[in-house]
Design a protein around this motif. Sequence first.
Motif, PDB file in Angstrom:
ATOM      1  N   GLU A  55       0.825  -1.192   0.000  1.00  0.00           N
ATOM      2  CA  GLU A  55       0.000   0.000   0.000  1.00  0.00           C
ATOM      3  C   GLU A  55       0.866   1.251   0.000  1.00  0.00           C
ATOM      4  O   GLU A  55       2.021   1.239   0.411  1.00  0.00           O
ATOM      5  CB  GLU A  55      -0.914   0.014   1.235  1.00  0.00           C
ATOM      6  CG  GLU A  55      -0.160   0.033   2.553  1.00  0.00           C
ATOM      7  CD  GLU A  55      -1.090   0.016   3.752  1.00  0.00           C
ATOM      8  OE1 GLU A  55      -1.304   1.085   4.318  1.00  0.00           O
ATOM      9  OE2 GLU A  55      -1.571  -1.072   4.094  1.00  0.00           O
ATOM     10  N   LEU A  56       0.293   2.321  -0.499  1.00  0.00           N
ATOM     11  CA  LEU A  56       0.971   3.611  -0.525  1.00  0.00           C
ATOM     12  C   LEU A  56       0.377   4.496   0.558  1.00  0.00           C
ATOM     13  O   LEU A  56      -0.827   4.462   0.820  1.00  0.00           O
ATOM     14  CB  LEU A  56       0.790   4.292  -1.894  1.00  0.00           C
ATOM     15  CG  LEU A  56       1.410   3.592  -3.099  1.00  0.00           C
ATOM     16  CD1 LEU A  56       0.909   4.250  -4.382  1.00  0.00           C
ATOM     17  CD2 LEU A  56       2.921   3.691  -3.039  1.00  0.00           C
ATOM     18  N   ASP A  57       1.228   5.286   1.221  1.00  0.00           N
ATOM     19  CA  ASP A  57       0.714   6.312   2.112  1.00  0.00           C
ATOM     20  C   ASP A  57       1.580   7.551   1.926  1.00  0.00           C
ATOM     21  O   ASP A  57       2.548   7.549   1.188  1.00  0.00           O
ATOM     22  CB  ASP A  57       0.674   5.849   3.572  1.00  0.00           C
ATOM     23  CG  ASP A  57       2.046   5.484   4.124  1.00  0.00           C
ATOM     24  OD1 ASP A  57       3.009   6.209   3.834  1.00  0.00           O
ATOM     25  OD2 ASP A  57       2.139   4.491   4.858  1.00  0.00           O
ATOM     26  N   SER A  58       1.221   8.630   2.619  1.00  0.00           N
ATOM     27  CA  SER A  58       1.892   9.905   2.388  1.00  0.00           C
ATOM     28  C   SER A  58       3.287   9.958   3.000  1.00  0.00           C
ATOM     29  O   SER A  58       4.091  10.822   2.648  1.00  0.00           O
ATOM     30  CB  SER A  58       1.038  11.047   2.967  1.00  0.00           C
ATOM     31  OG  SER A  58       0.854  10.858   4.368  1.00  0.00           O
ATOM     32  N   PRO A  84       3.169  10.249  11.052  1.00  0.00           N
ATOM     33  CA  PRO A  84       2.369   9.227  11.733  1.00  0.00           C
ATOM     34  C   PRO A  84       2.118   9.591  13.194  1.00  0.00           C
ATOM     35  O   PRO A  84       2.867  10.355  13.808  1.00  0.00           O
ATOM     36  CB  PRO A  84       3.237   7.974  11.617  1.00  0.00           C
ATOM     37  CG  PRO A  84       4.090   8.211  10.414  1.00  0.00           C
ATOM     38  CD  PRO A  84       4.358   9.684  10.400  1.00  0.00           C
ATOM     39  N   GLU A  85       1.062   9.045  13.749  1.00  0.00           N
ATOM     40  CA  GLU A  85       0.676   9.326  15.128  1.00  0.00           C
ATOM     41  C   GLU A  85       1.827   9.038  16.094  1.00  0.00           C
ATOM     42  O   GLU A  85       2.520   8.047  15.961  1.00  0.00           O
ATOM     43  CB  GLU A  85      -0.542   8.477  15.495  1.00  0.00           C
ATOM     44  CG  GLU A  85      -1.116   8.768  16.859  1.00  0.00           C
ATOM     45  CD  GLU A  85      -2.345   7.921  17.149  1.00  0.00           C
ATOM     46  OE1 GLU A  85      -2.867   8.022  18.274  1.00  0.00           O
ATOM     47  OE2 GLU A  85      -2.766   7.161  16.255  1.00  0.00           O
ATOM     48  N   ARG A  86       2.064   9.938  17.032  1.00  0.00           N
ATOM     49  CA  ARG A  86       3.058   9.826  18.103  1.00  0.00           C
ATOM     50  C   ARG A  86       4.494   9.944  17.597  1.00  0.00           C
ATOM     51  O   ARG A  86       5.428   9.701  18.363  1.00  0.00           O
ATOM     52  CB  ARG A  86       2.889   8.515  18.888  1.00  0.00           C
ATOM     53  CG  ARG A  86       1.565   8.390  19.610  1.00  0.00           C
ATOM     54  CD  ARG A  86       1.360   6.998  20.238  1.00  0.00           C
ATOM     55  NE  ARG A  86       2.466   6.600  21.083  1.00  0.00           N
ATOM     56  CZ  ARG A  86       3.184   5.493  20.926  1.00  0.00           C
ATOM     57  NH1 ARG A  86       2.909   4.661  19.918  1.00  0.00           N
ATOM     58  NH2 ARG A  86       4.161   5.187  21.759  1.00  0.00           N
ATOM     59  N   MET A 120       4.688   9.642  22.638  1.00  0.00           N
ATOM     60  CA  MET A 120       5.795   9.687  21.679  1.00  0.00           C
ATOM     61  C   MET A 120       6.361   8.291  21.506  1.00  0.00           C
ATOM     62  O   MET A 120       6.571   7.563  22.474  1.00  0.00           O
ATOM     63  CB  MET A 120       6.898  10.646  22.156  1.00  0.00           C
ATOM     64  CG  MET A 120       8.110  10.724  21.218  1.00  0.00           C
ATOM     65  SD  MET A 120       9.361  11.917  21.790  1.00  0.00           S
ATOM     66  CE  MET A 120      10.703  11.571  20.638  1.00  0.00           C
ATOM     67  N   ARG A 121       6.590   7.914  20.259  1.00  0.00           N
ATOM     68  CA  ARG A 121       7.206   6.623  19.995  1.00  0.00           C
ATOM     69  C   ARG A 121       8.679   6.818  19.682  1.00  0.00           C
ATOM     70  O   ARG A 121       9.122   7.934  19.367  1.00  0.00           O
ATOM     71  CB  ARG A 121       6.500   5.909  18.854  1.00  0.00           C
ATOM     72  CG  ARG A 121       6.643   6.546  17.489  1.00  0.00           C
ATOM     73  CD  ARG A 121       5.731   5.836  16.501  1.00  0.00           C
ATOM     74  NE  ARG A 121       6.045   6.163  15.120  1.00  0.00           N
ATOM     75  CZ  ARG A 121       5.336   5.733  14.087  1.00  0.00           C
ATOM     76  NH1 ARG A 121       4.268   4.977  14.284  1.00  0.00           N
ATOM     77  NH2 ARG A 121       5.686   6.044  12.852  1.00  0.00           N
ATOM     78  N   GLU A 122       9.431   5.735  19.753  1.00  0.00           N
ATOM     79  CA  GLU A 122      10.866   5.793  19.506  1.00  0.00           C
ATOM     80  C   GLU A 122      11.151   6.357  18.121  1.00  0.00           C
ATOM     81  O   GLU A 122      10.517   5.960  17.142  1.00  0.00           O
ATOM     82  CB  GLU A 122      11.469   4.394  19.633  1.00  0.00           C
ATOM     83  CG  GLU A 122      12.965   4.351  19.454  1.00  0.00           C
ATOM     84  CD  GLU A 122      13.516   2.941  19.556  1.00  0.00           C
ATOM     85  OE1 GLU A 122      14.754   2.788  19.479  1.00  0.00           O
ATOM     86  OE2 GLU A 122      12.710   1.988  19.704  1.00  0.00           O
TER      87      GLU A 122
END
Length: 318
Positions: free
Chosen positions: A97-100, A204-206, A296-298
């Motif tokens: 899949e493609l995402d931004s 992306p989130e976080r 927050m993610r790594e």
Amino acid sequence: MPFEDSITFGSSGLERAAHLRMDPEAMARLVADPAARAIAFWRAKPAVSPEGLVKLPLDHPVLEAATEAPIFLGLDKAGPRFAYDLSGWQPVEEVGELDSFLDRSEQQHPDLPEGHLFKELRGVMTLLTRREAELAAAARQLLEWHRTHGFCSMCGVKSDQADAGWQRLCPSCGRRHFPRTDPVVIMLITRGNKVLVGRSPGWPERMYSLLAGFVEPGETLEGAVRREVYEEAGVRVGPVRYIASQPWPYPASLMMGCAGEAVSDAITVDPVEIEDARWMGREEMIDVFAGTHPEMREPRKGAIAHSLLSAWLRDEAR
């Protein structure tokens, strides 16, 4: 180990042999060398396998789809290394899949074995050896430069690839054009026991990272650090020092990691520049790297931001 040895796309000691690029006879011998190998790209994506970067003999049928001469990358201990652009090939279907933010699609060429796929470099960069990463970064940046700089900027005539892919030559006015690298500062800004991080819209989130920005004409690295941090977060920075750099071929940046000491705390976000910025304490950042922080993610492994923050947590960002 030295800090720079932990940087993805950092130097692996590849012998680039620049003195051979303008020697047609030498290039002909290297192309004919049975030990010569090619790395293939399709629309900026390298061919990779579970073992790493795919290296093909120069007579492999998949390389017949190339529309330009190969780019000479250098001399590996195992033999000469070249890059081929196969962007003219049209896959029957796309997988994934493609995402931004990241191209997660994968392409299987019928002339390559099962599992040898064209994949987005950012998604596989940490799986490559240091030598493979250096080869892939140089190839991707050069191929993108050729794709976007095919016409002479002086007279507008279509230029020709020259000097084993490291120049373009205008057949009309004789102007020589060289690949460009854009300097970028990425900043480990601290104040006491906390570090400044931010996020851009669309991430992306976080996902947060260190602040970064392009160096402007006539500007020093130190000046760029202070200006960018103030523009994006409204924080004033005092002393600045250089730590390490990372080639970042997306499409042609050189990320120069710097550390700076903030002289103010208050954050005023410029929404045109970034979406959010915040101070993170050392204890919070430990939770981030442990994967337990709720907001927050790594940071992405392979990016210099991850290396700088990791070194800061170990008190080694000097």
